[in-house]
Design a protein around this motif. Structure first.
Motif, PDB file in Angstrom:
ATOM      1  N   ARG A   2       0.844  -1.202   0.000  1.00 19.68           N
ATOM      2  CA  ARG A   2       0.000   0.000   0.000  1.00 19.68           C
ATOM      3  C   ARG A   2       0.876   1.248   0.000  1.00 19.68           C
ATOM      4  O   ARG A   2       1.900   1.317   0.681  1.00 19.68           O
ATOM      5  CB  ARG A   2      -0.887   0.004   1.240  1.00 19.68           C
ATOM      6  N   LYS A   3       0.438   2.243  -0.746  1.00 18.39           N
ATOM      7  CA  LYS A   3       1.175   3.498  -0.769  1.00 18.39           C
ATOM      8  C   LYS A   3       0.808   4.333   0.451  1.00 18.39           C
ATOM      9  O   LYS A   3      -0.352   4.409   0.838  1.00 18.39           O
ATOM     10  CB  LYS A   3       0.880   4.258  -2.061  1.00 18.39           C
ATOM     11  N   ARG A   4       1.840   4.970   1.016  1.00 22.39           N
ATOM     12  CA  ARG A   4       1.663   5.721   2.264  1.00 22.39           C
ATOM     13  C   ARG A   4       1.597   7.210   1.946  1.00 22.39           C
ATOM     14  O   ARG A   4       2.489   7.751   1.280  1.00 22.39           O
ATOM     15  CB  ARG A   4       2.803   5.420   3.236  1.00 22.39           C
ATOM     16  N   ILE A   5       0.551   7.864   2.443  1.00 24.11           N
ATOM     17  CA  ILE A   5       0.308   9.269   2.167  1.00 24.11           C
ATOM     18  C   ILE A   5       0.419  10.080   3.456  1.00 24.11           C
ATOM     19  O   ILE A   5      -0.253   9.766   4.447  1.00 24.11           O
ATOM     20  CB  ILE A   5      -1.098   9.495   1.567  1.00 24.11           C
ATOM     21  N   MET A  22      -9.254   8.648   0.357  1.00 28.00           N
ATOM     22  CA  MET A  22      -7.931   8.047   0.108  1.00 28.00           C
ATOM     23  C   MET A  22      -7.888   6.613   0.616  1.00 28.00           C
ATOM     24  O   MET A  22      -7.368   5.710  -0.057  1.00 28.00           O
ATOM     25  CB  MET A  22      -6.840   8.872   0.789  1.00 28.00           C
ATOM     26  N   LYS A  23      -8.440   6.399   1.801  1.00 30.78           N
ATOM     27  CA  LYS A  23      -8.445   5.054   2.379  1.00 30.78           C
ATOM     28  C   LYS A  23      -9.300   4.101   1.539  1.00 30.78           C
ATOM     29  O   LYS A  23      -8.984   2.912   1.434  1.00 30.78           O
ATOM     30  CB  LYS A  23      -8.953   5.102   3.813  1.00 30.78           C
ATOM     31  N   TYR A  27      -5.123   3.591   0.079  1.00 32.44           N
ATOM     32  CA  TYR A  27      -3.933   4.298   0.528  1.00 32.44           C
ATOM     33  C   TYR A  27      -3.856   4.219   2.057  1.00 32.44           C
ATOM     34  O   TYR A  27      -4.884   4.238   2.749  1.00 32.44           O
ATOM     35  CB  TYR A  27      -3.975   5.774   0.121  1.00 32.44           C
ATOM     36  N   GLU A 115      -3.313   9.528  -8.685  1.00 33.03           N
ATOM     37  CA  GLU A 115      -3.039   8.386  -9.549  1.00 33.03           C
ATOM     38  C   GLU A 115      -2.137   8.778 -10.718  1.00 33.03           C
ATOM     39  O   GLU A 115      -1.218   8.034 -11.084  1.00 33.03           O
ATOM     40  CB  GLU A 115      -4.351   7.809 -10.086  1.00 33.03           C
TER      41      GLU A 115
END
Length: 219
Positions: A2-5, A22-23, A27, A115
């Motif tokens: 998962r990408k971390r924001i 986002m979740k 994310y 994206e």
């Protein structure tokens, strides 16, 4: 993975709504409401993208952007702000912001911009500069190259790395690494530190005489 924001926003309603969207896109979102907390988070953790409001307490989003570009030049950054004037936008792009979004914004549009940036940039793990930790993968990297560490060495490094301002005693490090299962001399930590120093490409571990060890941010 998962990408971390890192999401810097001080308006609770906007923070809650956009973070939830986002979740929903899977994310992993880390929320902060002022610039100081954003920088503290950046010093402790690795993020794939920062979404930054500009007018936030203590340290502005533009100052956080400047910090990111000095320390993590390849991290993706979106400025999300109510400031739509040309001067502020130019200032953000001069600091190499990847995008500039004026509020109010549709959550769907923001996600599409995120994206687009992720498609354009290389995966962060291949370009991240310096030392960073992949907690889920139990792996440490330096300039994108994996370090060959034992599990105990990784847990020791992770503990120091996550709280760089803290000095840990040997007893505290034993509890972090072995929980309460270890019975023996606390000098086992010295042996792990010695081996870890041989494997790290810089002097990242500081000995604090009479106390223990601390992470050195500039190795």
């Amino acid at each position: 993975m998962r990408k971390r924001i890192l999401f810097l926003e001080d308006e609770p309603v906007i923070q809650e709504v956009l973070a939830e969207y986002m979740k929903m896109q899977d994310y992993e979102v880390f929320l902060v409401s002022d610039g100081e907390k954003a920088i503290e988070a950046l010093e402790k953790s690795v993020f794939d993208m920062a979404v930054l409001d500009i007018m936030v307490p203590k340290i502005s989003g533009l100052e956080v952007l400047s910090f990111i570009r000095k320390r993590f030049p390849d991290m993706a950054v979106i400025m999300l702000t109510a400031l739509g004037d040309e001067q502020t936008q130019v200032q953000a792009f001069n600091e190499y912001a990847d995008d500039y979004v004026v509020k109010p914004v549709s959550p769907i549009i923001l996600l599409k911009r995120m994206e687009t940036i992720f498609r354009r940039v290389r995966p962060l793990e291949t370009v991240q500069k310096g030392l960073w930790i992949d907690r889920e993968g139990y792996q440490a990297y330096f300039n994108g190259t994996a370090l060959e560490l034992t599990l105990s060495e990784f847990l020791l490094l992770e503990t120091l790395y996550e709280e760089p301002r803290r000095v840990f005693t040997r007893e505290q490090l034993i509890l972090r690494i072995f929980n309460e299962d270890y019975i023996g001399n606390d000098r086992i930590i010295d042996a792990h530190v010695k081996n870890l120093r041989k494997k790290l490409p810089g002097n990242f571990i500081k000995t604090v005489i009479g106390v223990g060890y601390q992470f050195r941010q500039e190795g």
